[in-house]
Each structure stands twice: as C-alpha cells, then as structure tokens.
Design a protein around this motif. Structure first.
Motif, PDB file in Angstrom:
ATOM      1  N   ASN A 267       2.676  -1.629  15.102  1.00 15.14           N
ATOM      2  CA  ASN A 267       0.959  -1.054  14.220  1.00 15.14           C
ATOM      3  C   ASN A 267       2.172  -0.052  13.687  1.00 15.14           C
ATOM      4  O   ASN A 267       2.548   1.272  13.848  1.00 15.14           O
TER       5      ASN A 267
ATOM      6  N   SER B 181      -5.091   1.456  10.499  1.00 13.33           N
ATOM      7  CA  SER B 181      -4.459   0.628  11.455  1.00 13.33           C
ATOM      8  C   SER B 181      -4.658   1.339  12.845  1.00 13.33           C
ATOM      9  O   SER B 181      -4.392   0.614  14.086  1.00 13.33           O
TER      10      SER B 181
ATOM     11  N   SER C 137      -6.564  -0.951  15.725  1.00  7.65           N
ATOM     12  CA  SER C 137      -6.103  -1.372  16.924  1.00  7.65           C
ATOM     13  C   SER C 137      -6.490  -0.851  18.343  1.00  7.65           C
ATOM     14  O   SER C 137      -6.497  -1.530  19.261  1.00  7.65           O
TER      15      SER C 137
END
Length: 412
Positions: free
Chosen positions: A156, A143, A147
C-alpha cells in the motif's frame, strides 16, 4: 513473469459519476467546462474549470469517512468502491495480504490546507488546528483509507509524478503482480484541485485557458487558437489482477496490460522537451515490452492538455515513434473533461480500455482550425467518435518535472 489483466473499473469525473455515464458522454463529445462555482474566481485570469456537479459524499460515504478525508480521498473511495463491485471479487474469501492498493495523487488536500491556514490567520481557532488537518492533507491518505474501508492488507502506497501520476501507479501495480508480490491491486488516481490556491497558482503561470467567455470550447487540444489547459477534478480506479487468478474465478476481463514504461525529459520543470525525446522513448519502451510492432497499435489516448508547447511536442514524439502508421488513430480526452492532473491517466486508461471492448474511439472536441505545426501523418479523431476494430490501445500521461509514463493495453 505473470500476466496482468483489468477486471474492474470505476470513476467519478466531470462527465459522469460512473463508468457507463462517462463513456456515454465521452462518445457524445460533451464538454464539462463552465464558470467556476466552487469559489469566487473573478479576480483570477482563469475563471473556468470542469467541475463535478452531482457528487454528495453523504450519500456514498459514512460520517467518519467524510470527517477524516479531503475531497480527493472521497473521490478515491467512491471510485474504488465502484471498481471493486464491478470486479465481482469476493474479498472475504481472499487472503487480505494478497490485495494491495497503489494510488496516484498529484497535489493532495489543497482544500484542507487552504481552509485550515485561512482559519488560523483569521484567528478563528488559535492556537488549535483540527486534529484531522494532517490526515486530510497528506497524499497517501487516499490509498490508506481505501485499504481500511475494504480490509486490504497487501502492498500500500501512493505514487506522485505530477500529471503522470495515475499511469505511474498503474505501472507499479502491474509490475508487483508480475513479480508475484500480490494477486490483486486497486490502482488509479484522484485529484480535487479546484481551489483558490491551485487555480490561482496555475493561472499565475499562464498555464490555463482564459477563454472565460466561452468555457465549453476552452479546452481545445491541437487547435491553432488553444491557450492552455482547463482544470478538472475526480478519480479513476482500475482493478488489476493476476490472469490465472482472474481466470480461475471466472472474472469478467476488460483487457490485459501488455507493457508500461517511464522516462524523464531531464529538460525543464514545466515545459516538455520540444522534440518529445523523453516521451518518444517512453512509448518505444512500452511497445517493446508489449512485443508490439508500431503498425499494430490501433489507438492512442494522448496526454494532450491543450497547451501550445505540450501538444506539439507530444505529436512530434508520436510521429517519430509510429513512423506514419496508417493504422493508428489518436484522440484527447481532456478536450471534454479538462485536465484532472494526478487522476488524468486513470480516467483516460478507462477510455482506452473501453475502446477495446466496444470498438469505438472517443473524439477530440473543440477543434476548429488544426495547428499547422502538427505532423501531417497524425490521424486525429475530430469532433465525432470513430468506429474501429481496436485490439490494442496506449495511454500517455506526462507531468511537470519531465515525467513521462505510458501504458499499453490489449484485447484479452
């Protein structure tokens, strides 16, 4: 509450390195299982898996991304890139704090861990581990790197609930958008578990099939002769978007998320509740949130891993939930892809959504003799796809530890 829709899809899995190929091969009922080539598995009880054959990270990712990431993160970056491109979002025109990433990973960097520890034990680089050891290993790095790659500065984090993980991530993203915490999420899951320790560990549990002499038919949910799951690998990505935001920009909308739920069996660390009590409740709650009568669900993509206990428990839960609905058809994607662990729910959600778009249901393959314990009311799509007007679809994902996660999609 705000409405949430799906506006982008992406995947890499044993049946294809993009959504069109995955969809085509799923409809064709292809099996991706073969003898493991990633390492020498000859000493293990299980020597087969559903491997991805066509992925070369150097083609799709830059040098630094490869250097800093384990394979599970590379799969995540690749599938997320597809989904964002598919969505048509103009990221530069959006506030980056309006776009988040909630990603699912079950195991994390198993390959990285094994190689680093093996190198240390063998004295290849004592006393120094790689400075990228921890960043490549930890589950949240997928993740985080999604990003970073796309400049997404909203919420996030990584969800972990074993094989229910992807559905957990999708549900979390769904809820954050409904609450107005973000306008867009990249969500889904990835896994790269075809490693000696992972395969060896599951093999020692006797959880996986040992049909080594006939790998193509090894994953056989609901068949009387099933003997465990087949390990798979890959990723699935979905772009979830607040409906009004998507409508305003004229986005292509695949489906709407109508409801989602999680429960716990609170029963056993690896076995499901034998009567499927937790999974029954998860499906019931998801349907209730979707305001959908049981007779109105058209298709259910089952968790169905091909284990003797799990398949029957889930179908008992389906029977209790849907009361023998003649409208409902079910199928099991894992018969073709194997079990992608934390990524399974994401790729199965993609097929559920595609069934709504194209009005056809992918089959369960490798069924030769149905288990007589299967409730008689269950309508399974066997060996060939089924053409059907699909307006609503459900996707189940369950995991070790008793996690049950269900998502309901409907025609937008």
């Amino acid at each position: 509450m705000k409405r949430v829709v799906v506006t982008g899809l992406g995947t890499i899995n044993p049946l294809g390195i993009d959504v069109p190929t995955f969809w085509k091969n799923s409809l064709a009922g292809k099996s991706a299982t073969g003898t493991i080539t990633r390492f020498d598995a000859s000493k293990f009880r299980t020597q087969i898996a559903a491997e991805i054959k066509e992925f070369d990270p150097q083609i799709y990712l830059d040098r630094n991304e490869i250097k800093r990431s384990d394979l599970f993160t590379q799969y995540a970056l690749y599938s997320a890139s597809q989904a964002l491109e598919d969505s048509g979002l103009d990221l530069a025109a959006m506030d980056p704090f309006d776009i988040g990433v909630i990603w699912g990973v079950g195991q994390g960097g198993m390959e990285t861990f094994e190689k680093e520890v093996e190198g240390y034990v063998k004295g290849n680089y004592i006393p120094r581990f790689s400075p990228f050891f921890i960043p490549r290993l930890i589950v949240n790095m997928a993740s985080g790197m999604i990003s970073m790659k796309f400049g997404l500065q909203g919420i996030n984090f990584t969800a972990v609930s074993a094989c229910a993980t992807s559905n957990t991530a999708i549900m979390d993203a769904f809820n954050y958008i409904r609450l107005g915490k973000a306008k867009v999420f990249v969500t889904g899951g990835s896994e790269a578990p075809i490693t000696p320790a992972s395969v060896g560990g599951f093999s020692a549990m006797k959880a996986m099939s040992s049909r080594n002499d006939d790998p193509l038919t090894a994953s056989r949910p609901f068949d009387k002769e099933r003997d465990g799951f087949v390990m798979g690998e890959g990723a699935g990505a979905l772009i979830l978007e607040e409906y009004e935001h998507a409508k305003k920009r004229g986005a292509k909308i695949y489906a709407e998320i109508a409801g989602a739920s999680m429960t716990s069996d609170a029963y056993n660390i690896t076995s499901p509740h034998p009567e499927g009590l937790g999974s029954t409740k998860a499906m019931q709650l998801a349907l209730k949130e979707a305001k959908l009568d049981v007779s109105k669900l058209d298709y259910l993509n089952l968790h169905a891993t091909s284990t003797p206990l799990g398949d029957i428990a889930e179908l008992k839960a389906v029977d209790k939930t849907f009361n023998g609905s003649k409208n409902l058809w079910v199928s099991a994607t894992k018969s073709m892809t194997g079990h992608l662990l934390g990524a399974a729910g994401a790729i199965e959600a993609i097929l559920a959504i595609k069934s709504i778009n194209d009005h056809i249901i992918t089959p369960t393959v490798n069924i030769e003799n149905l288990d007589p314990e299967i409730p008689k009311n269950i309508q399974i799509v066997v060996n060939e796809p089924l053409e059907k007007k699909v307006k609503t679809a459900m996707s189940n994902a369950f995991g070790f530890g008793g996690h049950n996660s269900t998502v309901v999609f409907r025609e937008a």
